[in-house]
Design an enzyme around this catalytic site. Sequence first.
Site, PDB file in Angstrom:
ATOM      1  CG  ASP A 218       8.838  39.687  -7.255  1.00 18.01           C
ATOM      2  OD1 ASP A 218       8.581  38.677  -7.916  1.00 18.01           O
ATOM      3  OD2 ASP A 218       8.051  40.630  -7.111  1.00 18.01           O
ATOM      4  CD  GLU A 243      11.149  37.716 -13.285  1.00 16.17           C
ATOM      5  OE1 GLU A 243      10.571  38.519 -14.036  1.00 16.17           O
ATOM      6  OE2 GLU A 243      10.562  36.934 -12.519  1.00 16.17           O
ATOM      7  CG  ASP A 317       9.315  33.713 -11.954  1.00 21.04           C
ATOM      8  OD1 ASP A 317       9.392  34.732 -11.243  1.00 21.04           O
ATOM      9  OD2 ASP A 317       8.654  33.677 -13.001  1.00 21.04           O
ATOM     10  CB  ILE A 319       6.236  36.593  -7.060  1.00 20.79           C
ATOM     11  CG1 ILE A 319       6.515  36.430  -5.576  1.00 20.79           C
ATOM     12  CG2 ILE A 319       4.730  36.742  -7.274  1.00 20.79           C
ATOM     13  CD1 ILE A 319       5.992  37.564  -4.718  1.00 20.79           C
ATOM     14  CG  ASP A 320       5.177  33.196 -13.420  1.00 23.26           C
ATOM     15  OD1 ASP A 320       5.943  33.850 -14.148  1.00 23.26           O
ATOM     16  OD2 ASP A 320       4.191  32.577 -13.854  1.00 23.26           O
ATOM     17  CB  THR A 322       5.416  40.468 -10.605  1.00 25.12           C
ATOM     18  OG1 THR A 322       6.412  39.461 -10.462  1.00 25.12           O
ATOM     19  CG2 THR A 322       5.608  41.507  -9.516  1.00 25.12           C
ATOM     20  CG  ASP A 462       8.817  33.062 -16.844  1.00 24.62           C
ATOM     21  OD1 ASP A 462       8.516  33.482 -15.710  1.00 24.62           O
ATOM     22  OD2 ASP A 462       9.174  33.817 -17.769  1.00 24.62           O
TER      23      ASP A 462
END
Length: 540
Positions: A218, A243, A317, A319-320, A322, A462
């Site tokens: 991330d 994020e 974002d 890695i949405d 996670t 997001d």
Amino acid sequence: MARGANPKQRLSAPGQSQRPRLSPPAGPSRQLRTPTRRRRVPVHRRGGGGPCQASCRLLSPAGAAQVSPPAPPLPGAQCGAASRLAPGSCCFPARVPPLRRGRTRTWPGRSLPRHRCPKHETRAIPPPPCETSPGTSRSSQGAGDRRPPCSAARGQSRPDPCSTMSALLKSLVGASEKSARIAQLCRQEEALFQLLIEEKTGTDKNKKFVQDFKTLADVLIQEVIKHDVGKEFPELHGHICGEESNKFENSLGETLVVQVCTTQRDTASLLFKILDRNQPAAELLAAAIHQEVVLQDPALDTVALAIPPERLAIWIDPIDSTNQYIRGQASVAPIGGICPSGLRSALVLIGAYDRSSGDPVLGVINEPFFREDPLTHRWQGVYHWGVSYQGTSLCSLSRPPLRPEPSVVLSRSETPAIQRVLRPLYGERLLFASGAGYKMLCVILGLAEAYVLSEGSTFKWDSCAPHAILRALGGGMVDLEAALQAWRAGQRGALPELTYSQPAGGAVGAERWANRGGLVAFMHREHLEVVLATLATAAL
């Protein structure tokens, strides 16, 4: 050849006749002193209103006078001194101070020996280049600044705003592709992956989860996007946000700041400390971070929207979903075309919005785990993009058609009251999935007609990218609480959509950027109205 002349400089090519010298005009002349010899060079006077009758002369480094050959004017070239003189007069002053040894003759900030008259020659010295303060775009200079932009100073035209937008889109897509490869690389080796996980705490934690994790993947992806896009577009410096915090704690208890260094070796040295002195893993990740991504997508070159980059800001974002990325379930059977969980829901989301209005403008969604190769067992990804700005929309996807039997997708943590109200409307087509970005992508792909979320558990990073793509396809994303209030008040026109430039008041940490009123993502207005009409009359 005259004594003191440079032997490499000739007045004519070998074998050609010597060009006849032009007679100097009548009038007083002044001696010019050179380091090698004293020689009399006629100097033209100003005035008269007409051009001088002889070619302007330049002094060679050795002091020999040369007749400059005529040349066609450069487009947009302008003599720096001509603006100070009467129209039609020569740009050389009537009196020229003597040239002393070791000095350069100047005329209002110009080097006279390098200056040429625009009436006789075209290679006039261009105005000085623009001087802009760091972080200031060229187009933001004041109207009173008479200096042309840097490109005009070089005799070139301004960059085409449409090509700049195409370059920005390609930069974001390229960053998403590099990010997807990093995400795939981190998931290939389980032993390596366990070094990359850290639990979030404090204000960074999503209150929706009992345990909320972030991974080094991330953080690396976020910093790679900031580095690559910010390097290509300095106008966006300070306006690329994500994020994750860029601080990471290794198993030794050391807190380190993750960043992309200037060289691959420096990045590997930093990762070596983060990864518990694991040199092979550090070198592997550093190579992925510094690799060059070559895009072969002609459609990206067709984007012709003039959006100044200095008007935009970016949400990332990295890695949405996670938690699903950490679990790493690869073989999850889809239900109605939608995977309820697994790696398919882990996405890279990059969205750009207008700084002044807060409206989403550009979105890129990358699916790093779209398909697993059955032979190599390596993951293959796919990306989608969309642009919507001032009534013009472009997208890599086609708008899905209306379906006779619509479906809606929800989070598994959605309140029982919302599920109870929507089930009579959709029946078995009430579907569930993990990852906010993935559920929005299901609406974009036509796998569901709407995504309903009643809680404020999603954030600007997001929704920004999916929202931009939905708008490019004719859909949208409304604030559920505000839209229900408007609907109950009888408003049937434009409903309040999510915006991305203002934090929520009275909140701290990540909660400042939460979509606190919930949301409804939709493709067709008809389905949005059905959902709002159903929820507005229900006792929630």
